[in-house]
Design a protein around this motif. Structure first.
Motif, PDB file in Angstrom:
ATOM      1  N   ILE A 194      -2.731   4.045  -3.476  1.00  0.00           N
ATOM      2  CA  ILE A 194      -2.274   3.188  -4.577  1.00  0.00           C
ATOM      3  C   ILE A 194      -1.905   1.812  -4.025  1.00  0.00           C
ATOM      4  O   ILE A 194      -1.359   1.705  -2.925  1.00  0.00           O
ATOM      5  CB  ILE A 194      -1.045   3.822  -5.263  1.00  0.00           C
ATOM      6  CG1 ILE A 194      -1.424   5.139  -5.948  1.00  0.00           C
ATOM      7  CG2 ILE A 194      -0.418   2.858  -6.268  1.00  0.00           C
ATOM      8  CD1 ILE A 194      -0.213   5.934  -6.432  1.00  0.00           C
ATOM      9  N   THR A 195      -2.217   0.785  -4.775  1.00  0.00           N
ATOM     10  CA  THR A 195      -1.759  -0.564  -4.443  1.00  0.00           C
ATOM     11  C   THR A 195      -0.686  -0.948  -5.447  1.00  0.00           C
ATOM     12  O   THR A 195      -0.955  -1.085  -6.646  1.00  0.00           O
ATOM     13  CB  THR A 195      -2.915  -1.589  -4.508  1.00  0.00           C
ATOM     14  OG1 THR A 195      -3.914  -1.240  -3.543  1.00  0.00           O
ATOM     15  CG2 THR A 195      -2.397  -2.995  -4.196  1.00  0.00           C
ATOM     16  N   LEU A 196       0.552  -1.072  -4.970  1.00  0.00           N
ATOM     17  CA  LEU A 196       1.663  -1.464  -5.827  1.00  0.00           C
ATOM     18  C   LEU A 196       1.713  -2.986  -5.924  1.00  0.00           C
ATOM     19  O   LEU A 196       1.543  -3.679  -4.921  1.00  0.00           O
ATOM     20  CB  LEU A 196       2.984  -0.937  -5.259  1.00  0.00           C
ATOM     21  CG  LEU A 196       3.095   0.586  -5.107  1.00  0.00           C
ATOM     22  CD1 LEU A 196       4.403   0.949  -4.400  1.00  0.00           C
ATOM     23  CD2 LEU A 196       3.020   1.265  -6.459  1.00  0.00           C
ATOM     24  N   GLN A 248       0.841  -1.190   0.000  1.00  0.00           N
ATOM     25  CA  GLN A 248       0.000   0.000   0.000  1.00  0.00           C
ATOM     26  C   GLN A 248       0.882   1.247   0.000  1.00  0.00           C
ATOM     27  O   GLN A 248       1.853   1.333   0.747  1.00  0.00           O
ATOM     28  CB  GLN A 248      -0.931  -0.005   1.209  1.00  0.00           C
ATOM     29  CG  GLN A 248      -1.920  -1.158   1.225  1.00  0.00           C
ATOM     30  CD  GLN A 248      -2.712  -1.272  -0.064  1.00  0.00           C
ATOM     31  OE1 GLN A 248      -3.370  -0.324  -0.487  1.00  0.00           O
ATOM     32  NE2 GLN A 248      -2.638  -2.431  -0.718  1.00  0.00           N
ATOM     33  N   PHE A 249       0.513   2.179  -0.840  1.00  0.00           N
ATOM     34  CA  PHE A 249       1.345   3.367  -1.067  1.00  0.00           C
ATOM     35  C   PHE A 249       0.393   4.546  -1.255  1.00  0.00           C
ATOM     36  O   PHE A 249      -0.519   4.489  -2.083  1.00  0.00           O
ATOM     37  CB  PHE A 249       2.179   3.139  -2.332  1.00  0.00           C
ATOM     38  CG  PHE A 249       3.133   4.233  -2.680  1.00  0.00           C
ATOM     39  CD1 PHE A 249       4.258   4.481  -1.913  1.00  0.00           C
ATOM     40  CD2 PHE A 249       2.938   5.001  -3.833  1.00  0.00           C
ATOM     41  CE1 PHE A 249       5.170   5.472  -2.267  1.00  0.00           C
ATOM     42  CE2 PHE A 249       3.835   5.991  -4.189  1.00  0.00           C
ATOM     43  CZ  PHE A 249       4.960   6.221  -3.406  1.00  0.00           C
ATOM     44  N   THR A 250       0.573   5.599  -0.476  1.00  0.00           N
ATOM     45  CA  THR A 250      -0.335   6.741  -0.559  1.00  0.00           C
ATOM     46  C   THR A 250       0.415   8.019  -0.890  1.00  0.00           C
ATOM     47  O   THR A 250       1.416   8.344  -0.252  1.00  0.00           O
ATOM     48  CB  THR A 250      -1.096   6.945   0.764  1.00  0.00           C
ATOM     49  OG1 THR A 250      -1.847   5.770   1.071  1.00  0.00           O
ATOM     50  CG2 THR A 250      -2.048   8.133   0.673  1.00  0.00           C
ATOM     51  N   VAL A 270      -1.392   2.714 -12.648  1.00  0.00           N
ATOM     52  CA  VAL A 270      -0.235   3.542 -12.289  1.00  0.00           C
ATOM     53  C   VAL A 270       0.962   2.898 -12.976  1.00  0.00           C
ATOM     54  O   VAL A 270       1.196   1.694 -12.836  1.00  0.00           O
ATOM     55  CB  VAL A 270      -0.009   3.575 -10.767  1.00  0.00           C
ATOM     56  CG1 VAL A 270       1.182   4.471 -10.431  1.00  0.00           C
ATOM     57  CG2 VAL A 270      -1.257   4.070 -10.047  1.00  0.00           C
ATOM     58  N   ALA A 271       1.709   3.667 -13.762  1.00  0.00           N
ATOM     59  CA  ALA A 271       2.816   3.098 -14.537  1.00  0.00           C
ATOM     60  C   ALA A 271       4.012   4.040 -14.556  1.00  0.00           C
ATOM     61  O   ALA A 271       3.892   5.238 -14.297  1.00  0.00           O
ATOM     62  CB  ALA A 271       2.354   2.803 -15.962  1.00  0.00           C
TER      63      ALA A 271
END
Length: 260
Positions: free
Chosen positions: A107-109, A95-97, A187-188
């Motif tokens: 965001i979920t990486l 998990q990344f915010t 997300v890229a």
């Protein structure tokens, strides 16, 4: 051409189809303005490099990554190289915010999709590389709808001082003419050609047609789309790249990138 391609997407739009190329022109997905949406002025092509290799390590598997290739663009912040001897976990999610002044973007990486890219992103976040940096480019054009971030300089040319190899997506829907669909919520990584991934990344807020040249980091939530839609509604500053492609009129600053 002496300018370094912005690590992003330098995209030449042909017949409403965006073809991302290495160059210095637009930076939707490129640090050195190698990006999306815009007329790309081709620069020297990067030499193809071998992709990451996978190896077993402890309880989980890892992928060997190389981050010590010097980049051509300006260094936004010098934070060194990713740790772990280039061994990146290649399973599981993180998990990344992005805590921005316009709201949080959760965001979920997905490590399995691009382990070296995710490992690099987490390293940079841990070094506070993204804190206080702008999302410098917004495209509102047919076939390309992205918000690009990750360059401390805000110019589209900046990077972390290192680059790493491509981890190209293989599961995106073909769209014809060598392109695929990067779906809404993706997300890229942004880059300026083979082996030029650095710190810039983009958030897809509408299905976008691009070459499969940009490693997929993961996806963001519906809550994040609400924040992005607010920025999109404000429009784009005219004249920087072309109509519908430039700095967002509603500025977006990543105040803090939070892991977990």
């Amino acid at each position: 051409m002496t300018s370094t391609p912005r690590t992003g997407l330098i995209v030449a739009i042909a017949a409403a189809v965006l073809i991302v190329a290495v160059s210095v022109t637009v930076a939707v997905l490129v640090p050195d303005r190698g990006s999306v949406a815009g007329i790309a002025v081709a620069g020297p092509a990067a030499e193809p490099t071998a992709g990451p290799t996978t190896s077993a390590s402890g309880a989980g598997s890892t992928t060997s990554c190389v981050y010590n290739r010097a980049s051509d663009g300006p260094v936004g912040k010098d934070v060194g190289l990713p740790d772990n001897a280039g061994q990146a976990p290649d399973t599981g999610t993180v998990q990344f915010t992005l805590r921005t002044d316009q709201g949080d973007i959760p965001i979920t990486l997905d490590r399995a999709k691009a382990p070296c890219a995710v490992h690099s992103l987490l390293f940079l976040a841990g070094k506070k590389y993204f804190d206080g940096t702008p999302c410098h480019r917004l495209t509102i054009v047919a076939g390309l709808k992205v918000l690009q971030c990750g360059d401390p300089s805000g110019s589209g040319y900046g990077g972390p001082g290192y680059q790493f190899d491509d981890e190209l997506p293989s599961d995106l829907k073909p769209a014809g003419q060598g392109t695929v669909i990067y779906p809404t919520g993706t997300v890229a990584m942004a880059n300026a050609g083979p082996g030029t991934n650095g710190s810039q990344f983009f958030l897809v807020y509408g299905d976008s047609q691009l070459p499969p040249s940009y490693p997929v980091l993961g996806s963001y939530t519906t809550a994040a789309l609400t924040v992005i839609d607010k920025v999109v509604a404000g429009g784009v500053t005219a004249g920087e790249y072309r109509e519908g492609d430039g700095k967002p009129k509603i500025p977006v600053t990543i105040q803090q990138a939070i892991v977990g």
